[in-house]
Design an enzyme around this catalytic site. Structure first.
Site, PDB file in Angstrom:
ATOM      1  N   ASP A 166       0.792  -1.232   0.000  1.00  0.00           N
ATOM      2  CA  ASP A 166       0.000   0.000   0.000  1.00  0.00           C
ATOM      3  C   ASP A 166       0.822   1.279   0.000  1.00  0.00           C
ATOM      4  O   ASP A 166       0.256   2.370  -0.161  1.00  0.00           O
ATOM      5  CB  ASP A 166      -0.964   0.004   1.190  1.00  0.00           C
ATOM      6  CG  ASP A 166      -2.088  -1.012   0.995  1.00  0.00           C
ATOM      7  OD1 ASP A 166      -2.543  -1.164  -0.153  1.00  0.00           O
ATOM      8  OD2 ASP A 166      -2.496  -1.647   1.981  1.00  0.00           O
ATOM      9  N   ASP A 188      -6.022  -4.598  -6.639  1.00  0.00           N
ATOM     10  CA  ASP A 188      -5.757  -3.239  -6.144  1.00  0.00           C
ATOM     11  C   ASP A 188      -4.312  -2.805  -6.396  1.00  0.00           C
ATOM     12  O   ASP A 188      -4.006  -1.623  -6.518  1.00  0.00           O
ATOM     13  CB  ASP A 188      -6.011  -3.142  -4.621  1.00  0.00           C
ATOM     14  CG  ASP A 188      -7.167  -3.981  -4.117  1.00  0.00           C
ATOM     15  OD1 ASP A 188      -7.470  -5.007  -4.734  1.00  0.00           O
ATOM     16  OD2 ASP A 188      -7.744  -3.631  -3.091  1.00  0.00           O
TER      17      ASP A 188
HETATM   18  N1  GLY Z   1      -7.134  -1.690  -1.326  1.00  0.00           N
HETATM   19  C1  GLY Z   1      -8.174  -1.953  -0.428  1.00  0.00           C
HETATM   20  C2  GLY Z   1      -9.540  -1.724  -0.929  1.00  0.00           C
HETATM   21  O1  GLY Z   1      -9.791  -1.385  -2.065  1.00  0.00           O
HETATM   22  O2  GLY Z   1     -10.426  -1.926  -0.136  1.00  0.00           O
END
Ligand code: GLY
Length: 409
Positions: free
Chosen positions: A113, A178
């Site tokens: 992240d 993601d």
């Molecule tokens: N990357 C986490 C979400 O989209 O919830």
């Protein structure tokens, strides 16, 4: 190598002086004032930038995250977008403060992240100010993210080892859709440093994702787990979607945005074609509601089908929509339309329609229901029973980004 199409420093945009369709029809001066007041409310409650607005609790009180939470960069990003949209220096001062507190995040190597956290904060700050110090933070963050790349798997590992929903399967090398969003940090780091290894990793990751996350209809799995020793795919599943085979709405949006952004940095037509195919899947989905704000999962027709989840369907008699997925999709379409030929108008119209819906009282918050955010009705994770039908900081981020992009069309 093709680099960012965006100029390094934008002249602040004063939307009211522009003349795009969305401004004339939906972004009224009153609405812009309301948006500004929501940020002012949030800043009045938390002026400590290590307590970063994320969502609200059941009593409507502000919930925050710390600097290492995955959403930590969005609030700073929102403030940069407010500066870009209004030209008002007060947003720039706040944006700096909420960005620079994230400096230690550049060393995060324990999950993927760091791309979201640093690019949405420092990345936007860099575009608007050209601050050389921000360049260094971006490059260090890209180095940290790159430590999670394996040349065997040809992907960045999203999370460390983790159990799947069956409670038995262990994912040793899970890659989630993601992760496409984190590639922008890598592309930017190559542009800033001249070190092509970041760009190479981003391209390899995108190619592997194309091959293994996507189904024939251009919908995607949320999670693909790999054998780290051989790169063989071991599992295709979900973490935040309805079921393994379904199309989690935000995941589809991350993919659309990610492949469009890959085209921006590579000029490789296969990324553009792929992004168009994803867009067409989303826009033609039979379960996409008329107002174009998707259900939290395109296949979530009956929430009772997954009773093992902490999901009280009686509390949500209607299947929740996900305004965050809509906002990400909208912003992505407003980039995709720039590169598309004959489909351009279609993507632009779809983005306009989404914006119109998000601006409607159905989705836009009002002073009576949420004091701190712009949009209502997003979903964090239904399987985890968290953040269901609430405002989310990242829904606002992509909504504001869409407004900035719209002002350039
Ligand atoms: N990357 C986490 C979400 O989209 O919830």
């Amino acid at each position: 190598m093709k680099i960012s199409l965006f100029p390094k420093i934008f002249i602040p945009l004063v939307l009211f002086l522009g003349c795009t369709r969305v401004e004339e029809t939906v972004l009224t001066k009153e609405k812009m004032q309301f948006i500004a007041s929501q940020f002012e409310n949030a800043l009045a409650v938390t002026n400590d930038p290590t307590r970063i607005p994320k969502t609200i609790n059941q009593n409507g009180e502000l919930k925050t995250t710390g600097i290492y939470g995955w959403t930590s960069g969005f609030f700073a990003g929102n403030l940069w977008y407010m500066y870009e949209l209004t030209g008002d220096e007060k947003w720039k001062d706040e944006a700096r403060k909420w960005t620079e507190v994230l400096d230690p995040v550049k060393y995060v190597t324990n999950d993927h992240d760091v791309g979201f956290m640093i690019n949405c904060s420092y990345g936007n700050g860099l575009k608007l100010t050209g601050n050389k110090q921000y360049e260094k933070v971006m490059v260090q963050a890209a180095k940290s993210l790159s430590t999670r790349y394996s040349p065997v798997v040809r992907s960045i590992k999203s999370w460390n080892s983790k159990k799947a929903w069956d409670g038995e399967t262990i994912w040793d090398y899970p890659v989630i859709i993601d992760n496409m969003m984190n590639l922008e940090l890598l592309f930017e780091a190559t542009r800033l440093s001249g070190d092509s290894s970041f760009h190479h990793i981003a391209v390899q990751h995108a190619l592997t994702t194309m091959k293994n996350h996507y189904r024939d209809d251009f919908s995607c799995y949320h999670v693909v787990d790999y054998d780290p020793l051989t790169g063989v795919v071991l599992d295709k599943a979900t973490n935040q979607g309805f079921v393994d085979q379904s199309s989690w709405a935000r995941g589809q949006a991350w993919g659309l945005y990610g492949f469009t952004m890959c085209y921006r940095y590579t000029n490789d037509k296969k990324f553009l074609d792929f992004a168009e195919n994803i867009a067409d899947y989303i826009l033609n989905h039979p379960n996409l509601p008329e107002d174009m704000i998707p259900y939290w999962d395109y296949n979530a027709i009956d929430p009772n089908l997954s009773p093992e989840w902490n999901y009280d369907a009686s509390k949500f008699p209607e299947i929740p929509r996900d305004a965050s997925a809509a906002a990400i999709t909208c912003s992505a379409l407003l980039e995709l339309e720039k590169y598309s030929g004959e489909k351009r108008e279609m993507y632009l119209n779809a983005a306009d329609k989404i914006l119109e819906s998000l601006f409607s009282p159905e989705y836009m918050s009002s002073s009576s229901d949420s004091n701190f955010f712009i949009l209502n009705h997003s979903v964090g994770s239904i399987p985890h029973g968290v953040e269901i039908d609430v405002p989310l900081v990242y829904a606002d981020y992509y909504f504001l980004e869409a407004l900035v992009r719209k002002s350039h069309t």
